[in-house]
Design an enzyme around this catalytic site. Structure first.
Site, PDB file in Angstrom:
ATOM      1  N   ASP A  56       0.996  -1.385   0.275  1.00  0.00           N
ATOM      2  CA  ASP A  56      -0.485   0.115   0.384  1.00  0.00           C
ATOM      3  C   ASP A  56       0.555   1.234   0.341  1.00  0.00           C
ATOM      4  O   ASP A  56       1.557   1.179   1.045  1.00  0.00           O
ATOM      5  CB  ASP A  56      -1.008  -0.057   1.393  1.00  0.00           C
ATOM      6  N   GLU A 111       0.720  -0.490  -5.527  1.00  0.00           N
ATOM      7  CA  GLU A 111       0.482   0.958  -5.410  1.00  0.00           C
ATOM      8  C   GLU A 111       0.558   1.712  -5.447  1.00  0.00           C
ATOM      9  O   GLU A 111       1.297   2.244  -4.192  1.00  0.00           O
ATOM     10  CB  GLU A 111      -0.809   0.556  -4.009  1.00  0.00           C
TER      11      GLU A 111
END
Length: 768
Positions: free
Chosen positions: A415, A468
């Site tokens: 993330d 990401e």
């Protein structure tokens, strides 16, 4: 007190114990050979009477009280340290018999362990640090170890010692900054924390950074767990995974939040389903829908439900919301038994400020930077890891490996990578510190990511690393050896933003934004992309995916079918967030389950069937996945028909006969006898149409195959005329004309673009 015993007392150290400031308790507590026998000393606050009981003998030795706060001592005869227990009576009238923790000194950390950890390259450090049930000799207990180099003293506290930091001070391994202690009798399920006294003499209670379990929020204690009791049955899956080439395989990812995918009946009094219950129902649904993988929003322990797991406090512990570590192992094992891969979201970019967590762990900024310009995210209110500290890097790298090795995760989706790469991410001028070259690149984070990815590749176990990353940082998926970061895949955030921005406009105005529709193909092969329509797109007032679409209800559903159809046909692997497959009009809320009742209504059932059909169609056609990351897998036919809101392109497999012609129409108009160029002479049969009545469309289809004509269009010598369905896609299988080539007595049939250049055989004479 006996004079001889009195003379053996180390009064300064006794005082340090009493005031809870001793960091080498083994030097005074436990058994020690001295002149005249074996000196045994214990510090047992609230004890009023203590004896030493020697194993194998009925004899006990009363201990004398050397300090009224609970320090006891006894001098046993002999020169051999016996195995013994304490028999203690307390001021509340209770009594117990127990082994002396300071009589045990299991050699867990070797010099090699210490050196590797200090250098940041101990990739199985989770087997050493944390709480580990073990047997020393014949005595069962738990070994505790924690890294806290700047602490004045560290103790293990828990239900087993009244949460009293004076009772179990830990031994310091000075060179490594690690504290350790084996406590007999402490077993699986015990709650514990570390009481850390800082250099300023301020005591703090901290959860174990390496704990394998934690209490259910709002409680915050760590829990002793044994990760070696589960019997795995996924050996075949793990072996197959090593050989898999996901870049050339179908990859359809169903992203979900375990706590809100489905909720128990409120009357049951339960807040969540168990990992085991979720596994069986989820696997059944995912298989039915045709997905190849699930991606779980973080299952690592976290204190706040509203963070969805992205503010982690227990990096080595699956959240207790859904059960135990063994329950989660069952989940992973069961998904593998059903042929479903599991990707875990992981958050090495930041951590919360909760005082029981990593923040100021040993009284100093141990895991974070001390300078808030480097160590904090002003917008998120969280702290940033110090990627330049070897032990911090080791904590994170070992953690990523931990989930793939211990829990058999098939991939890690990292993330917020952009926030790691840029020192000024989310910050204003004056809120960040430039790197040594005056730039905004976080060089230490870059090195950390390369280090992590290189170690992952060396495992050769098929586990994936996915980023990401929302910027144009180059070579996210490039090889580390070629100055890349080494990820296997990257989420294509640019495609998502551009495409959803385009779809947000009324079709009347889309012609002015045609570039947003086609721009992704300019950079489509710069990285190995995953097309993601994730949870981030359906929360915080952004509306659900169908809710983003323009027009009335029918128009919104038609637009969403076009979105999913184009996503399927566009190069890249696919990810869709849970629930969006049946088009809920309400955005996602982590506090309630998905609106499964919507499936009783035809519109929502049709959309679910449509997504299921898309997934199946993709898996049946190599052209849609085999060359996702190679330019040879895609070719434009027409990308300039902005006024018609239309795109025409080819998707290609390694075999030319599997080529697919894709026509996308992002307007609500039907185009009849629409002429499009085709790559070669042959027959073009419609094999998929998003406007089918089965999916809730108007059923504008091309029911008969189309034979190409030698009529130039779109820069091609051959063309066909088709009916283009409104607001959707049509996909055609391309069958080149067949030619009989005689070779002696044998006849050979050739197919493909090359064969199509010849004249058709009499039996294959073109017909209108």
């Amino acid at each position: 007190m006996d004079g001889k015993l009195y003379d053996l007392m180390n009064w300064p150290r006794i005082e340090a114990l009493v005031y809870s400031e001793e960091d080498e308790p083994q030097e005074i507590l436990g058994p020690h050979k001295v002149a005249g026998g074996i000196l045994i000393q214990a510090f047992l606050p609230t004890a009023v009477k203590v004896s030493v009981k020697v194993k194998g003998s009925e004899k006990t030795y009363p201990m004398e009280q050397a300090d009224e706060n609970g320090f006891y001592a006894a001098l046993l005869p002999g020169r051999t340290i016996p195995e013994y227990t304490y028999q203690a009576e307390y001021d509340n009238g209770t009594s117990e018999e127990f082994f002396d923790p300071y009589a045990f000194a299991p050699k867990v950390f070797t010099k090699s362990d210490e050196d590797k950890f200090s250098a940041g390259i101990h990739y199985t450090i989770y087997e050493k640090l944390g709480a580990h049930p073990m047997t020393v000799g014949e005595t069962e207990g738990t070994y505790f170890a924690v890294w806290a180099p700047n602490a004045a003293r560290v103790s293990v506290v828990g239900d087993f010692n009244l949460w009293d930091g004076r009772r179990h001070p830990m031994r310091r391994i000075r060179e490594a900054g690690i504290f350790e202690l084996f406590i007999p009798g402490v077993g699986v399920g015990e709650n514990y924390k570390y009481e850390i006294k800082t250099r300023s003499r301020l005591p703090m209670l901290k959860a174990d950074p390496y704990a394998n379990g934690a209490e259910l929020r709002p409680n915050t204690a760590s829990v002793v767990r044994d990760l070696n009791t589960f019997t795995w049955t996924d050996k075949a899956w793990m072996e197959q995974r090593k050989k898999a080439d996901y870049k050339k395989s179908p990859m359809l990812i169903y992203e979900l939040h375990l706590g809100s995918w489905k909720k128990p009946d409120p009357e049951s009094g339960r807040e969540f389903y168990n990992y085991r219950e979720i596994a069986e129902e989820l696997a059944c649904y995912v298989k039915e829908m045709g997905y190849t993988h699930v991606e779980l929003m973080p299952v690592m322990e976290h204190p706040l439900d509203a963070s969805w797991g992205y503010q982690v406090t227990g990096y080595y512990a699956p959240t207790a919301r859904y059960g135990t570590p063994e329950d989660f192992m069952y989940f992973m094992d069961y998904m593998h038994s059903q042929g479903i891969g599991v990707i875990l979201d992981w958050v090495p970019a930041h951590f919360p400020r909760d005082t029981f967590g990593l923040s100021a762990f040993d009284g100093t900024c141990l895991y974070e930077h001390w300078d808030p310009r480097q160590g904090s995210h002003p917008h998120w209110g969280t702290l940033i890891y110090n990627y330049g500290r070897p032990q911090v890097k080791n904590f994170l790298i070992a953690n990523a490996l931990f989930w793939t090795r211990v829990y058999h995760a098939d991939g890690i989706r990292m993330d917020a990578v952009a926030s790691m790469l840029y020192l000024d991410y989310g910050k204003n001028d004056g809120e960040w510190v430039a790197n040594i070259y005056g730039g905004k690149e976080n060089l230490e984070a870059v090195e950390f990511l390369k280090h992590l990815n290189s170690i992952f590749k060396k495992q050769k176990d098929g586990a994936l690393l996915i980023a990401e990353e929302s910027t144009a940082w180059p070579k996210i998926t490039g090889a580390v050896e070629e100055e890349g970061l080494g990820f296997d895949f990257k989420w294509n955030m640019g495609w998502m933003n551009d495409f959803m921005g385009y779809m947000h406009y009324d079709p009347v105005f889309r012609a002015y934004h045609h570039g947003e529709l086609t721009f992704s193909m300019i950079y489509a092969y710069s990285e190995n992309f995953i097309l993601s329509l994730s949870h981030d797109e359906v929360v915080h007032g952004k509306a659900s995916l169908v809710g983003k679409m323009p027009g009335d209800r029918d128009s919104q559903l038609n637009n969403l079918r076009a979105v999913y159809g184009y996503m399927m046909a566009h190069p890249g692997k696919k990810l869709l967030f849970m629930g969006q497959e049946f088009a809920p009009f309400e955005e996602w809320n982590e506090n309630v389950g998905l609106e499964w009742d919507l499936l009783q209504y035809q519109d929502h059932g049709n959309m679910q069937n449509y997504v299921k059909a898309l997934n199946q169609f993709l898996k049946e056609h190599p052209a849609l996945y085999e060359q996702d990351h190679e330019p040879e897998g895609f070719e434009w036919i027409n990308n300039i028909s902005a006024n018609e809101n239309m795109l025409v392109f080819l998707r290609k497999a390694r075999k030319a006969k599997e080529t697919l012609l894709v026509v996308c129409n992002f307007s609500p108009l039907v185009y009849e006898k629409h002429k499009i160029g085709v790559p070669f002479e042959g027959r073009y049969k419609e094999i998929f149409n998003s406007d089918s009545e089965l999916f809730g469309g108007s059923d504008v289809r091309n029911k008969r195959a189309k034979l190409s004509k030698k009529s130039e269009c779109d820069g091609r010598k051959n063309s066909i005329e088709i009916t283009v369905p409104p607001m959707g896609i049509a996909v055609f299988a391309c069958t080149p004309e067949k030619i009989q080539v005689k070779k002696g007595k044998a006849a050979k049939e050739e197919t493909g673009p090359k064969a199509a250049k010849g004249k058709p055989a009499p039996s294959e004479k073109p017909r209108e």
